[in-house]
Design a protein around this motif. Structure first.
Motif, short mmCIF file in Angstrom:
data_model
loop_
_atom_site.label_atom_id
_atom_site.label_comp_id
_atom_site.label_asym_id
_atom_site.label_seq_id
_atom_site.Cartn_x
_atom_site.Cartn_y
_atom_site.Cartn_z
N HIS B 253 23.08 77.41 45.54
CA HIS B 253 23.15 77.81 46.16
C HIS B 253 23.98 76.22 47.09
N PRO B 254 25.41 76.44 47.71
CA PRO B 254 26.20 75.69 48.37
C PRO B 254 25.75 74.28 48.74
N SER B 255 24.89 74.50 50.02
CA SER B 255 24.58 73.74 50.81
C SER B 255 23.74 72.75 50.19
N LEU B 256 22.61 73.05 48.89
CA LEU B 256 21.46 72.84 48.90
C LEU B 256 20.37 72.84 49.68
N ILE B 258 17.59 72.43 50.47
CA ILE B 258 16.60 71.23 49.58
C ILE B 258 15.72 70.37 50.98
#
Lengths: 105, 345
Positions: B253-256, B258
């Protein structure tokens, strides 16, 4: 292609996919703990799928039994290694990276 | 041994069924020596097996040592020279890992040197490193460094031979079977030569290692557990596959997205093997990684909020309990519910 061949290709492709995910994870994730998530698990599944493909390709032969044993040992040793590394870090007092400290990347 | 036994006594302490009687014997010995020489000292030292990360880890050794001191004072009350006997307690090696008898011997030896002790009384059931036999190699190592070592002559509730512990034959048979199968599988079940050499190798392996590699003899529950494990394995594989897809989503996912955090909880599984199974299963299911296990307290690093919720919902823990204790044990509350109960109190 026979169904078996399709299954082999699918497994091998899955293995490659998760190995790539593991590599990307190691590059993108911020700290030791999160990286060892990627290194230990996506990698395990990648290797396991690839080994599964190999076992299918061998058919019902002795190498299949060896491949299955390899699979088993992967499942036992990979989490243990990840645990050993992260515990060493934890014992050294390395704080896990959290979103609260640095904001979202 | 020359001369009278020394009045400066060291007793290594660890949880054991004969600890109470060992303490009583050491105190009796000390009182006898105090009568002859005027003074005697007994040091109770607890070598901590694992590294203790924080103060909480020291609570158990401290509590045991306190109990030992109470016993010792209690026993001394009956003796005449009570005022001439001194007691000391100490927790040792809290900052390192002890593995082998040599490690324990070194720790105890350092302590003895520091405190000027030259006589060691060992509890015959002293097994600080879990199930591995410890007393004989420990005695040997200690004697090499010039200490006088004796085993406390205490009655043991279960008499058993030194080397062949309970279930020797069952252990031998299972290790033999496993190694034989492994040998044949690797060799490819190829002919008489393999069968003969395999049997020989498996026999040697089993003779050497069956007492070490299995802590408990396989009993009637073992086949049932193995069968249940066969049910558990696909479940675990499915969990692994499912969660790996989530992991791939998170990583790619581009925005990570976590939200890592370390979560601690007391797992409701007991014994080395169940704890190991659960810890490895937790590590294998992506999003969660067992960082440390101290007794039953799991320190788990979780990558996302949803993996944390899954962990505390306790599906894995329940499954491990099913494998080892059967269907009834699945009814135990999940970690989340247990935590809520504690909060309510």
């Amino acid at each position: 292609m026979t169904p078996v061949e399709i299954a082999i290709v699918a497994l091998a492709a899955g293995g490659v996919f998760f190995a790539v995910v593991a590599a990307v994870g190691v590059l993108r994730l911020p700290d030791l703990y999160t990286r060892s998530h990627a290194a230990s698990k996506s990698d395990t599944l990648g290797a396991v799928l690839t080994l599964g493909a190999a076992a299918l390709a061998f058919g019902t032969d002795v190498p299949t039994a060896k491949t299955v044993l390899l699979l088993l040992f992967m499942f036992l040793t990979n989490p243990t290694a990840a645990h050993a590394i992260s515990r060493a870090a934890y014992d050294q007092g390395i704080e896990p990276w959290t979103t609260e400290e640095e904001g979202k990347p | 041994m020359s001369g009278p036994p020394s009045a400066r006594i060291l007793v290594p302490v660890g949880e054991s069924i004969t600890l109470r009687n060992t303490v009583a014997y050491a105190v009796r010995e000390a009182a006898t020596r105090a009568e002859a020489e005027g003074a005697a000292t007994v040091h109770f030292a607890y070598p901590v097996t694992g590294r203790v990360a924080d103060q909480a880890g020291l609570e158990e050794p401290r509590a045991l040592l306190e109990r030992v001191e109470v016993w010792a004072r209690d026993d001394l009350g009956d003796e005449a020279d009570a005022s001439n006997v001194a007691f000391e307690t100490a927790v040792r090696a809290a900052d390192e890992y002890l593995f082998s008898p040599a490690d324990y011997a070194r720790t105890l030896n350092e302590y003895a040197e520091e405190q000027g002790l030259d006589r060691v009384i060992i509890d015959p059931e002293y097994t600080p490193a879990g199930s591995a036999p410890m007393v004989q190699p420990l005695e040997y190592e200690l004697e090499r460094s010039g200490l006088t070592v004796e085993e406390a002559p205490v009655e043991r509730p279960t008499r058993r031979a030194r080397l062949v512990r309970g279930g020797g034959l069952a252990k031998f048979a299972s290790v033999f079977g496993a190694s034989y199968l492994f040998y044949l599988a690797i060799g490819g079940f190829a002919g008489t030569f393999d069968f003969v050499t395999g049997a020989f190798s498996a026999a040697v392996t089993a003779a050497l290692l069956s007492q070490i590699s299995l802590s408990d003899a396989p009993d009637t529950r073992t086949p049932v557990r193995l069968l249940r494990f066969l049910v558990y394995a696909p479940f675990l594989l499915w969990e692994i596959a499912k969660a790996n897809v989530t992991m791939a989503y998170v990583v790619l996912h581009p925005s990570l997205p976590i939200d890592p955090k370390i979560e601690r909880f007391e797992a409701a599984v007991w014994g080395d093997l169940p704890v190991m199974t659960l810890a490895n299963s937790i590590t294998l299911t992506p999003g969660t990684l067992t960082v440390d296990v101290i007794d039953r307290e799991f320190h788990v690093h979780s990558l996302t909020r949803s993996s944390r919720e899954d962990l505390l919902a306790g599906a894995l823990e329940r499954a491990v309990r099913f494998v080892y204790y059967g269907r009834d044990a699945m009814a135990i509350a999940s970690p989340e519910e247990r935590r809520a109960e504690v909060d309510d109190e």
